[in-house]
Design a protein around this motif. Structure first.
Motif, PDB file in Angstrom:
ATOM      1  N   ALA B  17      32.908  59.012  33.062  1.00 13.60           N
ATOM      2  CA  ALA B  17      32.919  58.593  34.462  1.00 13.60           C
ATOM      3  C   ALA B  17      31.512  58.259  34.937  1.00 13.60           C
ATOM      4  O   ALA B  17      31.313  57.358  35.735  1.00 13.60           O
ATOM      5  CB  ALA B  17      33.515  59.690  35.327  1.00 13.60           C
ATOM      6  N   SER B  19      28.916  57.264  32.996  1.00 12.05           N
ATOM      7  CA  SER B  19      28.192  56.192  32.297  1.00 12.05           C
ATOM      8  C   SER B  19      28.800  54.839  32.640  1.00 12.05           C
ATOM      9  O   SER B  19      28.885  53.949  31.823  1.00 12.05           O
ATOM     10  CB  SER B  19      28.209  56.415  30.795  1.00 12.05           C
ATOM     11  OG  SER B  19      29.512  56.206  30.329  1.00 12.05           O
ATOM     12  N   GLN B  20      29.242  54.744  33.910  1.00 16.83           N
ATOM     13  CA  GLN B  20      29.885  53.508  34.331  1.00 16.83           C
ATOM     14  C   GLN B  20      28.863  52.390  34.486  1.00 16.83           C
ATOM     15  O   GLN B  20      27.994  52.453  35.348  1.00 16.83           O
ATOM     16  CB  GLN B  20      30.619  53.769  35.652  1.00 16.83           C
ATOM     17  CG  GLN B  20      31.371  52.595  36.193  1.00 16.83           C
ATOM     18  CD  GLN B  20      32.584  52.237  35.341  1.00 16.83           C
ATOM     19  OE1 GLN B  20      32.443  51.625  34.287  1.00 16.83           O
ATOM     20  NE2 GLN B  20      33.770  52.591  35.798  1.00 16.83           N
ATOM     21  N   LYS B  21      29.005  51.372  33.647  1.00 15.70           N
ATOM     22  CA  LYS B  21      28.112  50.223  33.759  1.00 15.70           C
ATOM     23  C   LYS B  21      28.848  49.044  34.377  1.00 15.70           C
ATOM     24  O   LYS B  21      30.032  48.841  34.136  1.00 15.70           O
ATOM     25  CB  LYS B  21      27.587  49.835  32.381  1.00 15.70           C
ATOM     26  CG  LYS B  21      26.488  50.770  31.925  1.00 15.70           C
ATOM     27  CD  LYS B  21      25.883  50.307  30.631  1.00 15.70           C
ATOM     28  CE  LYS B  21      24.731  51.223  30.262  1.00 15.70           C
ATOM     29  NZ  LYS B  21      24.527  51.321  28.840  1.00 15.70           N
ATOM     30  N   TYR B  22      28.119  48.291  35.154  1.00 17.61           N
ATOM     31  CA  TYR B  22      28.676  47.095  35.796  1.00 17.61           C
ATOM     32  C   TYR B  22      27.851  45.892  35.362  1.00 17.61           C
ATOM     33  O   TYR B  22      26.643  46.007  35.173  1.00 17.61           O
ATOM     34  CB  TYR B  22      28.596  47.222  37.311  1.00 17.61           C
ATOM     35  CG  TYR B  22      29.509  48.269  37.909  1.00 17.61           C
ATOM     36  CD1 TYR B  22      30.733  47.911  38.449  1.00 17.61           C
ATOM     37  CD2 TYR B  22      29.128  49.603  37.942  1.00 17.61           C
ATOM     38  CE1 TYR B  22      31.566  48.856  39.008  1.00 17.61           C
ATOM     39  CE2 TYR B  22      29.962  50.565  38.502  1.00 17.61           C
ATOM     40  CZ  TYR B  22      31.178  50.184  39.038  1.00 17.61           C
ATOM     41  OH  TYR B  22      32.004  51.122  39.584  1.00 17.61           O
ATOM     42  N   ASP B  52      23.611  50.501  35.752  1.00 10.57           N
ATOM     43  CA  ASP B  52      24.283  51.717  35.349  1.00 10.57           C
ATOM     44  C   ASP B  52      24.433  52.590  36.596  1.00 10.57           C
ATOM     45  O   ASP B  52      23.435  53.026  37.169  1.00 10.57           O
ATOM     46  CB  ASP B  52      23.435  52.417  34.280  1.00 10.57           C
ATOM     47  CG  ASP B  52      24.155  53.597  33.672  1.00 10.57           C
ATOM     48  OD1 ASP B  52      24.976  54.215  34.380  1.00 10.57           O
ATOM     49  OD2 ASP B  52      23.889  53.899  32.505  1.00 10.57           O
ATOM     50  N   GLN B 106      32.689  55.278  43.975  1.00  9.76           N
ATOM     51  CA  GLN B 106      34.118  55.581  44.008  1.00  9.76           C
ATOM     52  C   GLN B 106      34.710  55.253  45.380  1.00  9.76           C
ATOM     53  O   GLN B 106      35.893  55.033  45.517  1.00  9.76           O
ATOM     54  CB  GLN B 106      34.354  57.076  43.699  1.00  9.76           C
ATOM     55  CG  GLN B 106      34.424  57.397  42.208  1.00  9.76           C
ATOM     56  CD  GLN B 106      33.045  57.315  41.544  1.00  9.76           C
ATOM     57  OE1 GLN B 106      32.081  57.837  42.065  1.00  9.76           O
ATOM     58  NE2 GLN B 106      32.964  56.640  40.407  1.00  9.76           N
ATOM     59  N   PRO B 180      33.235  46.192  36.287  1.00 15.44           N
ATOM     60  CA  PRO B 180      32.928  47.248  35.320  1.00 15.44           C
ATOM     61  C   PRO B 180      32.904  46.707  33.896  1.00 15.44           C
ATOM     62  O   PRO B 180      33.691  45.826  33.534  1.00 15.44           O
ATOM     63  CB  PRO B 180      34.086  48.241  35.499  1.00 15.44           C
ATOM     64  CG  PRO B 180      34.657  47.945  36.830  1.00 15.44           C
ATOM     65  CD  PRO B 180      34.442  46.478  37.066  1.00 15.44           C
ATOM     66  N   HIS B 182      33.610  47.351  30.126  1.00 18.34           N
ATOM     67  CA  HIS B 182      34.458  48.277  29.361  1.00 18.34           C
ATOM     68  C   HIS B 182      33.982  48.392  27.926  1.00 18.34           C
ATOM     69  O   HIS B 182      33.558  47.408  27.358  1.00 18.34           O
ATOM     70  CB  HIS B 182      35.914  47.814  29.396  1.00 18.34           C
ATOM     71  CG  HIS B 182      36.467  47.809  30.794  1.00 18.34           C
ATOM     72  ND1 HIS B 182      36.615  48.958  31.519  1.00 18.34           N
ATOM     73  CD2 HIS B 182      36.836  46.791  31.602  1.00 18.34           C
ATOM     74  CE1 HIS B 182      37.101  48.652  32.721  1.00 18.34           C
ATOM     75  NE2 HIS B 182      37.226  47.341  32.807  1.00 18.34           N
TER      76      HIS B 182
END
Lengths: 139, 182
Positions: B17, B19-22, B52, B106, B180, B182
């Protein structure tokens, strides 16, 4: 009499010079939508060329009008009017980014991922992807 | 044993959750560098950027040749004389969102953001700070920012004959819509 002719001639040359200068000064960038392509290739071939030798590929593609054949991987039309098509480059790390003329966004409505497509644009180089701008669909 | 497994899966989930990279490959970066005598603006619609959400690391890259100017001659001078885009084909920014703790990726909303880092243009690196907004929505994050760039800082020579037409400060505008990674 002779002197008058010379003055007249000089004046004409000067006016022609100024007009020529103004023409260059105000000249619009080339409209790529109606420009003939200088080279035809495929998305996979272009990616392979850049992977092999970026300098050689830069000489071959950058700043040239290219007709690209490829498979649509993704389409993005943003709220600020930009429209972009990504072509599968047969490489997990790189694809071909085709940034369209904003007024061409409508022509992408019927395009679906997976479709084969022909796009004309100017190559600007390689970041992660090989990038083209001033793109339009060639029927 | 069970507790161990629970802790491990909990850790893995939080790591996933956090290490969410966009990323985006079709961001818009434009600048205005005109004066009262001349409108000069240029737009690049294929900026690549990744950030990140866990660490606040953020990077941008644009191809100089991808900037579209209004006139052919301007375009030529921009590439050949000022930016020397054959020698320096890219401009990059590498930095960090400094107020990450006040942004929730979030919770949809508009968050002010400050980014500091190193901007490299024309082969010259400079420390810069810019303020902007991150607009978080369900599926994407939009970044908007506007900041000044002093042309002289980047060793870009403007000849005397056009000095009145080109501003000493270019105002750079960024508009990127991230999805995001994936």
């Amino acid at each position: 009499m002779k002197r008058r002719k010379i003055i007249l001639l000089l004046a004409i040359i000067a006016i022609a010079g100024v007009l020529y200068g103004l023409y260059w000064y105000y000249k619009q960038p080339q409209d790529i939508r109606s420009a003939p392509p200088q080279l035809e290739s495929t998305a996979a071939r272009i990616i392979a060329d850049f992977n092999r030798d970026e300098q050689v590929a830069t000489k071959k593609y950058v700043d040239k009008v290219i007709l690209i054949n490829g498979k649509v991987a993704d389409i993005k039309v943003e709220s600020n009017g930009t429209a972009t098509v990504f072509l599968d480059g047969n490489d997990p790390l790189a694809s071909v980014t085709c940034s369209f003329y904003n007024d061409q966004a409508g022509s992408l409505k019927t395009v679906k991922p997976g479709a084969m497509i022909k796009i004309k644009g100017v190559c600007t180089g390689k970041l992660m992807d090989v990038v083209f701008n001033k793109c339009s669909i060639v029927p | 044993m069970k507790t161990g497994l629970f802790i491990i899966s909990f850790l893995l989930l939080t790591v996933a959750a956090f290490s969410q990279k966009y990323f985006t490959k079709n961001g818009t970066v434009s600048f205005q560098a005109g004066t009262a005598l001349e409108d000069i603006d240029a737009t690049n619609k294929s900026a690549a950027s990744v950030f990140d959400a866990a660490t606040g690391q953020i990077e941008f890259a644009v191809l100089i040749r991808g900037f579209e100017l209004r006139r052919a001659l301007m375009q030529e001078h921009f590439n050949e004389n000022y930016m020397e885009s054959n020698k320096y084909p890219k401009a990059t920014f590498k930095g960090k969102i400094s107020n990450l703790q006040s942004i929730s990726f979030q919770k949809p909303g508009s968050y002010p953001a400050t980014v500091s880092g190193v901007l490299e243009i024309h082969g010259v690196k400079k420390q810069v700070t810019a303020n902007g907004t991150l607009q978080v929505s369900g599926t994407s994050v939009q970044a908007l920012a506007k900041f000044p760039v002093i042309i002289n800082d980047y060793n870009i020579a403007i000849p005397g004959i056009v000095r009145d037409k080109i501003s000493q400060t270019a105002v750079v505008t960024v508009n990127c819509t991230y999805t995001p990674l994936h």
